[in-house]
Design a protein around this motif. Structure first.
Motif, mmCIF file in Angstrom:
data_model
loop_
_atom_site.group_PDB
_atom_site.id
_atom_site.type_symbol
_atom_site.label_atom_id
_atom_site.label_comp_id
_atom_site.label_asym_id
_atom_site.label_seq_id
_atom_site.Cartn_x
_atom_site.Cartn_y
_atom_site.Cartn_z
ATOM 1 N N THR A 20 130.572 -28.164 -18.344
ATOM 2 C CA THR A 20 131.514 -29.077 -18.983
ATOM 3 C C THR A 20 132.296 -28.320 -20.047
ATOM 4 O O THR A 20 131.916 -27.208 -20.444
ATOM 5 N N LYS A 21 133.372 -28.924 -20.513
ATOM 6 C CA LYS A 21 134.190 -28.294 -21.554
ATOM 7 C C LYS A 21 133.349 -28.065 -22.811
ATOM 8 O O LYS A 21 133.460 -27.026 -23.452
ATOM 9 N N LYS A 22 132.489 -29.007 -23.142
ATOM 10 C CA LYS A 22 131.628 -28.872 -24.321
ATOM 11 C C LYS A 22 130.659 -27.701 -24.137
ATOM 12 O O LYS A 22 130.485 -26.898 -25.052
ATOM 13 N N GLN A 23 130.049 -27.587 -22.958
ATOM 14 C CA GLN A 23 129.135 -26.479 -22.701
ATOM 15 C C GLN A 23 129.870 -25.145 -22.798
ATOM 16 O O GLN A 23 129.362 -24.188 -23.373
ATOM 17 N N TYR A 24 131.060 -25.108 -22.232
ATOM 18 C CA TYR A 24 131.891 -23.897 -22.263
ATOM 19 C C TYR A 24 132.205 -23.511 -23.709
ATOM 20 O O TYR A 24 132.019 -22.362 -24.117
ATOM 21 N N ASN A 25 132.659 -24.474 -24.502
ATOM 22 C CA ASN A 25 133.000 -24.208 -25.909
ATOM 23 C C ASN A 25 131.778 -23.808 -26.718
ATOM 24 O O ASN A 25 131.853 -22.904 -27.554
ATOM 25 N N ASP A 26 130.650 -24.489 -26.490
ATOM 26 C CA ASP A 26 129.415 -24.150 -27.203
ATOM 27 C C ASP A 26 128.959 -22.726 -26.869
ATOM 28 O O ASP A 26 128.529 -21.981 -27.746
ATOM 29 N N PHE A 27 129.058 -22.368 -25.585
ATOM 30 C CA PHE A 27 128.672 -21.026 -25.147
ATOM 31 C C PHE A 27 129.489 -19.970 -25.884
ATOM 32 O O PHE A 27 128.947 -19.021 -26.452
ATOM 33 N N TRP A 28 130.822 -20.133 -25.874
ATOM 34 C CA TRP A 28 131.684 -19.124 -26.492
ATOM 35 C C TRP A 28 131.572 -19.128 -28.012
ATOM 36 O O TRP A 28 131.663 -18.072 -28.646
ATOM 37 N N GLU A 29 131.347 -20.284 -28.610
ATOM 38 C CA GLU A 29 131.168 -20.339 -30.071
ATOM 39 C C GLU A 29 129.934 -19.530 -30.479
ATOM 40 O O GLU A 29 129.981 -18.752 -31.437
ATOM 41 N N ALA A 30 128.848 -19.700 -29.734
ATOM 42 C CA ALA A 30 127.624 -18.946 -30.020
ATOM 43 C C ALA A 30 127.841 -17.447 -29.783
ATOM 44 O O ALA A 30 127.401 -16.610 -30.582
ATOM 45 N N TYR A 31 128.545 -17.121 -28.710
ATOM 46 C CA TYR A 31 128.813 -15.705 -28.407
ATOM 47 C C TYR A 31 129.659 -15.071 -29.518
ATOM 48 O O TYR A 31 129.341 -13.982 -29.997
#
Length: 171
Positions: A20-31
């Motif tokens: 999902t867009k949220k999962q995608y954003n959370d992944f990149w924010e953590a990275y």
């Protein structure tokens, strides 16, 4: 079956189209948060070539191996001698000997203000040089379209004739 290298696994996770867009954003924010910490350390130790296996660097920076592979993928174009990014395994020895100005420009090109804005850059590049590199990189993507010569305009060759009767005759 062909051997699957780490970069391929990283890209499958990082660019997973099924999240999902949220999962995608959370992944990149953590990275990006982890990436920032690695760059702070690397820039703070300017002049020291950091090297080790992919697994050793991941452990050193408290990241998962695949996250370190993502970092290595990102910095590879800024290195003086690139690592064999497509064939990385956990035991591949890598070096982080980067070109200061190239790294800075690549950060600007990637619009990574959280990286090119790090205060550690102030000990490596002067403020004026940072501004110059920023401007050069931003302008490198600017396309300047030349004004088209009209049929009845004076010929740009300087003959004094209309373009249609001079250089434009065979067009």
């Amino acid at each position: 079956m062909a051997k699957k290298y780490l970069l391929e696994s990283w890209r499958e996770i990082a660019y997973n189209q099924e999240q999902t867009k949220k999962q995608y954003n959370d992944f990149w924010e953590a990275y990006f948060a982890q990436e920032k910490e690695v760059y702070k350390d690397i820039l703070s130790n300017h002049g020291t070539v950091i090297s080790g296996t992919v697994a050793e660097l991941a452990e050193k920076y408290n990241m998962k191996v695949l996250t370190m592979v993502g970092f290595l993928d990102g910095i590879n174009d800024s290195l003086k001698k690139q690592n064999p990014i497509d064939k990385l395994t956990e035991s591949t020895k890598v070096h982080l000997d980067y070109d200061d100005e190239k790294l800075y420009r690549n950060m600007v090109a990637a619009k990574a203000d959280w990286l090119y804005g790090l205060e550690e850059w102030n000990n490596i590049l002067s403020e004026e040089r940072q501004k110059e590199l920023y401007k050069e990189e931003k302008l490198s993507g600017t396309v300047v379209k030349e004004k088209k010569v009209g049929r009845n305009d004076p010929c740009p060759c300087g003959s004094g004739k209309k373009y249609k009767h001079c250089c434009g005759r065979n067009q």
